[in-house]
Design a protein around this motif. Sequence first.
Motif, PDB file in Angstrom:
ATOM      1  N   ALA A  16       0.817  -1.217   0.000  1.00 46.97           N
ATOM      2  CA  ALA A  16       0.000   0.000   0.000  1.00 46.97           C
ATOM      3  C   ALA A  16       0.847   1.262   0.000  1.00 46.97           C
ATOM      4  O   ALA A  16       0.439   2.295  -0.541  1.00 46.97           O
ATOM      5  CB  ALA A  16      -0.950  -0.007   1.195  1.00 46.97           C
ATOM      6  N   THR A  38      -8.551  -0.326   1.291  1.00 48.89           N
ATOM      7  CA  THR A  38      -8.057  -1.705   1.344  1.00 48.89           C
ATOM      8  C   THR A  38      -8.964  -2.595   2.183  1.00 48.89           C
ATOM      9  O   THR A  38      -8.681  -3.779   2.326  1.00 48.89           O
ATOM     10  CB  THR A  38      -6.627  -1.751   1.918  1.00 48.89           C
ATOM     11  N   THR A  39     -10.023  -2.041   2.733  1.00 50.35           N
ATOM     12  CA  THR A  39     -10.971  -2.826   3.527  1.00 50.35           C
ATOM     13  C   THR A  39     -12.389  -2.538   3.063  1.00 50.35           C
ATOM     14  O   THR A  39     -12.647  -1.505   2.419  1.00 50.35           O
ATOM     15  CB  THR A  39     -10.859  -2.486   5.033  1.00 50.35           C
ATOM     16  N   THR A  45      -8.559  -6.431  -3.750  1.00 49.12           N
ATOM     17  CA  THR A  45      -7.398  -6.149  -2.916  1.00 49.12           C
ATOM     18  C   THR A  45      -7.397  -4.692  -2.474  1.00 49.12           C
ATOM     19  O   THR A  45      -7.148  -4.381  -1.318  1.00 49.12           O
ATOM     20  CB  THR A  45      -6.099  -6.474  -3.673  1.00 49.12           C
ATOM     21  N   PHE A  46      -7.669  -3.790  -3.419  1.00 46.65           N
ATOM     22  CA  PHE A  46      -7.739  -2.371  -3.088  1.00 46.65           C
ATOM     23  C   PHE A  46      -8.510  -1.607  -4.142  1.00 46.65           C
ATOM     24  O   PHE A  46      -8.734  -2.102  -5.251  1.00 46.65           O
ATOM     25  CB  PHE A  46      -6.346  -1.761  -2.900  1.00 46.65           C
TER      26      PHE A  46
END
Length: 103
Positions: A16, A38-39, A45-46
């Motif tokens: 990241a 990212t969550t 994944t992002f």
Amino acid sequence: RYIVHDTMTSGLTFDASSVKVKIGETVLTQGTDYILKTTEIGNETFNIVIEDLTKYTKDSLITISYSAVLNENALITDKENNEVNLEYSNNPYDGTTEESPKK
């Protein structure tokens, strides 16, 4: 609105801190000019989200770079280890978006 959706296989570890976003020669600032998610993004994944592109022209070149490291789950196959697509708006005022094919 401009959103990059990226999905990496379990054989890649996303870095990241490596994300760099430029429009033309202007380097954008994470948290101010774009958001790195990212969550809470499903199996992806992002995401990189640029909400406001109104200060740029249709000819402005957007460059996004990032890296990942092969990990212990990496496999050498004929399949891709990374899949990405773009979600974008042609009209920032109506909230509708379109998506490019995944590559």
